[in-house]
Design a protein around this motif. Structure first.
Motif, mmCIF file in Angstrom:
data_model
loop_
_atom_site.group_PDB
_atom_site.id
_atom_site.type_symbol
_atom_site.label_atom_id
_atom_site.label_comp_id
_atom_site.label_asym_id
_atom_site.label_seq_id
_atom_site.Cartn_x
_atom_site.Cartn_y
_atom_site.Cartn_z
ATOM 1 N N MET A 61 -19.011 25.335 24.745
ATOM 2 C CA MET A 61 -18.223 25.908 25.835
ATOM 3 C C MET A 61 -17.672 27.278 25.441
ATOM 4 S SD MET A 61 -16.617 22.169 26.652
ATOM 5 C CE MET A 61 -14.953 22.705 26.961
ATOM 6 N N GLU A 62 -17.194 27.406 24.223
ATOM 7 C CA GLU A 62 -16.666 28.686 23.745
ATOM 8 C C GLU A 62 -17.760 29.749 23.704
ATOM 9 O OE1 GLU A 62 -14.987 27.809 19.956
ATOM 10 O OE2 GLU A 62 -13.257 26.711 20.786
ATOM 11 N N ILE A 63 -18.951 29.370 23.268
ATOM 12 C CA ILE A 63 -20.077 30.306 23.194
ATOM 13 C C ILE A 63 -20.432 30.819 24.586
ATOM 14 C CG2 ILE A 63 -22.567 30.422 22.777
ATOM 15 C CD1 ILE A 63 -22.111 28.631 20.324
ATOM 16 N N LEU A 64 -20.499 29.915 25.554
ATOM 17 C CA LEU A 64 -20.858 30.318 26.919
ATOM 18 C C LEU A 64 -19.754 31.151 27.564
ATOM 19 C CD1 LEU A 64 -22.523 27.000 28.138
ATOM 20 C CD2 LEU A 64 -23.669 29.123 27.472
ATOM 21 N N ASP A 65 -18.509 30.763 27.363
ATOM 22 C CA ASP A 65 -17.397 31.530 27.932
ATOM 23 C C ASP A 65 -17.355 32.952 27.381
ATOM 24 O OD1 ASP A 65 -15.947 30.285 29.962
ATOM 25 O OD2 ASP A 65 -14.842 29.003 28.569
ATOM 26 N N ALA A 66 -17.800 33.119 26.140
ATOM 27 C CA ALA A 66 -17.770 34.436 25.506
ATOM 28 C C ALA A 66 -18.934 35.324 25.926
ATOM 29 C CB ALA A 66 -17.771 34.282 23.981
ATOM 30 N N ALA A 67 -19.836 34.789 26.746
ATOM 31 C CA ALA A 67 -21.003 35.555 27.213
ATOM 32 C C ALA A 67 -21.103 35.458 28.720
ATOM 33 C CB ALA A 67 -22.273 35.019 26.549
ATOM 34 N N PRO A 68 -20.270 36.208 29.457
ATOM 35 C CA PRO A 68 -20.256 36.080 30.918
ATOM 36 C C PRO A 68 -21.586 36.386 31.586
ATOM 37 C CG PRO A 68 -18.697 37.784 30.143
ATOM 38 C CD PRO A 68 -19.273 37.133 28.939
ATOM 39 N N TRP A 69 -22.474 37.076 30.897
ATOM 40 C CA TRP A 69 -23.777 37.392 31.501
ATOM 41 C C TRP A 69 -24.641 36.159 31.746
ATOM 42 C CZ3 TRP A 69 -27.817 36.075 28.274
ATOM 43 C CH2 TRP A 69 -27.550 36.037 26.893
ATOM 44 N N VAL A 70 -24.337 35.015 31.065
ATOM 45 C CA VAL A 70 -25.147 33.818 31.309
ATOM 46 C C VAL A 70 -24.757 33.125 32.612
ATOM 47 C CG1 VAL A 70 -25.546 33.419 28.860
ATOM 48 C CG2 VAL A 70 -23.670 32.229 29.989
ATOM 49 N N PHE A 71 -23.658 33.581 33.231
ATOM 50 C CA PHE A 71 -23.262 33.028 34.530
ATOM 51 C C PHE A 71 -24.142 33.685 35.595
ATOM 52 C CE2 PHE A 71 -19.973 31.885 31.749
ATOM 53 C CZ PHE A 71 -19.163 30.927 32.317
ATOM 54 N N ASP A 72 -25.413 33.358 35.552
ATOM 55 C CA ASP A 72 -26.434 34.001 36.375
ATOM 56 C C ASP A 72 -27.595 33.024 36.489
ATOM 57 O OD1 ASP A 72 -28.773 35.541 37.112
ATOM 58 O OD2 ASP A 72 -27.677 37.353 36.566
ATOM 59 N N GLY A 73 -28.064 32.805 37.710
ATOM 60 C CA GLY A 73 -29.082 31.797 37.950
ATOM 61 C C GLY A 73 -30.422 32.046 37.297
ATOM 62 N N ARG A 74 -30.638 33.231 36.741
ATOM 63 C CA ARG A 74 -31.933 33.499 36.124
ATOM 64 C C ARG A 74 -32.088 32.793 34.764
ATOM 65 N NH1 ARG A 74 -31.296 39.805 34.418
ATOM 66 N NH2 ARG A 74 -29.583 39.719 35.900
ATOM 67 N N TYR A 75 -30.968 32.373 34.194
ATOM 68 C CA TYR A 75 -31.019 31.789 32.859
ATOM 69 C C TYR A 75 -31.113 30.270 32.914
ATOM 70 C CZ TYR A 75 -29.597 36.463 31.494
ATOM 71 O OH TYR A 75 -29.543 37.824 31.332
ATOM 72 N N ASN A 76 -31.987 29.748 32.085
ATOM 73 C CA ASN A 76 -32.216 28.308 31.977
ATOM 74 C C ASN A 76 -31.534 27.828 30.705
ATOM 75 O OD1 ASN A 76 -33.489 25.741 32.533
ATOM 76 N ND2 ASN A 76 -35.005 26.221 30.967
ATOM 77 N N LEU A 77 -30.488 27.019 30.849
ATOM 78 C CA LEU A 77 -29.711 26.572 29.704
ATOM 79 C C LEU A 77 -30.117 25.160 29.281
ATOM 80 C CD1 LEU A 77 -26.099 27.749 30.649
ATOM 81 C CD2 LEU A 77 -27.897 29.023 29.470
ATOM 82 N N ILE A 78 -30.361 24.991 27.992
ATOM 83 C CA ILE A 78 -30.641 23.676 27.425
ATOM 84 C C ILE A 78 -29.560 23.419 26.385
ATOM 85 C CG2 ILE A 78 -32.274 22.242 26.167
ATOM 86 C CD1 ILE A 78 -33.697 25.281 27.776
ATOM 87 N N LEU A 79 -28.697 22.467 26.667
ATOM 88 C CA LEU A 79 -27.500 22.240 25.859
ATOM 89 C C LEU A 79 -27.540 20.843 25.250
ATOM 90 C CD1 LEU A 79 -24.987 23.659 28.505
ATOM 91 C CD2 LEU A 79 -26.164 24.920 26.685
ATOM 92 N N VAL A 80 -27.291 20.776 23.944
ATOM 93 C CA VAL A 80 -27.364 19.501 23.236
ATOM 94 C C VAL A 80 -26.065 19.290 22.459
ATOM 95 C CG1 VAL A 80 -28.813 18.017 21.803
ATOM 96 C CG2 VAL A 80 -29.828 19.995 22.952
ATOM 97 N N PRO A 81 -25.022 18.818 23.133
ATOM 98 C CA PRO A 81 -23.749 18.614 22.431
ATOM 99 C C PRO A 81 -23.818 17.450 21.455
ATOM 100 C CG PRO A 81 -23.622 17.721 24.652
ATOM 101 C CD PRO A 81 -24.942 18.427 24.553
#
Length: 225
Positions: A104-124
């Motif tokens: 969550m901290e990593i994503l919050d620190a990169a506001p550019w990923v708040f964009d539908g073009r990016y495909n996120l694969i997250l493995v907590p």
């Protein structure tokens, strides 16, 4: 010295993550560790270019060795989270091997990923429910999940995309997500319920405790989101 260019074997967790990477995309493997996933994505031909990224030099050096046969398709970056990437350098982003709060901290620190073009694969590695709640509140749609076990631990491999539609998820959603009907879902839910009951023991009487009690009843009645 390597004598074979066979791609590394992936455990169930990394194999599930690889399956969500879109063929032909440029991918960033954040927290690449030993580099097995990066090597598989490059060596299998699934991705023409892979960014293998890690916070520490030691793991990144191991990744260089693992990915050596496909070094022309792998770029290595040393640094924290998504700070190692410029917006648009990779379209698919894998973040694995860390707790939900760090993701969550990593994503919050990169506001550019708040964009539908990016495909996120997250493995907590921990606190799956917190990440599901964060995604919903931040406007990410959880498109799919894959339950799997690796090294004796349950993982929920999440595929998310930004839509801009923010929502307040239910407790059932946070604890279960899109895992209903998958192999092992009952065992996974039982573990989630056990953690919830343990959390309840530390609560004083009041609205939060009442809400947790209601959620426990829903789970014991086998209700799903």
């Amino acid at each position: 010295m390597r004598t074979s260019n066979a791609v590394p074997h992936l455990d169930a967790r990394l194999a599930a993550a690889a399956a969500y990477v879109r063929p032909g995309s440029t991918v960033a493997d954040i927290g690449c560790d030993h580099g097995k996933l990066s090597a598989w994505l490059a060596g299998s031909g699934r991705c023409p270019l892979v960014f293998a990224c890690d916070l520490r030099e030691g793991p990144l050096q191991k990744a260089r060795e693992t990915c050596a046969p496909w070094a022309d398709r792998v770029v290595f970056r040393l640094g924290s989270g998504l700070k190692v990437l410029a917006p648009g350098e990779a379209q698919d982003i894998v973040i694995a091997g860390m707790g939900a709060e760090t993701i969550m901290e990593i994503l919050d620190a990169a506001p550019w990923v708040f964009d539908g073009r990016y495909n996120l694969i997250l493995v907590p590695a921990t606190k799956h429910s917190l990440l599901r709640r964060w995604l919903a509140r931040r406007g990410f749609a959880l498109q799919s999940e894959t339950l799997c076990t690796a090294a004796g631990r349950w993982y929920a491999v999440m595929n998310a995309r930004y839509t801009g539609v923010c929502a307040e998820p239910t407790g059932l959603w946070c604890l279960s997500g899109k895992t209903e009907g998958q192999p092992g879902a009952g065992i996974y839910r039982a573990q989630q319920l056990g953690k919830l009951k343990k959390y309840r023991l530390g609560l004083a009487p009041g609205p939060e405790a009442d809400g947790v009690d209601a959620l426990i009843r829903e789970m014991e009645e086998d209700k799903w989101p």
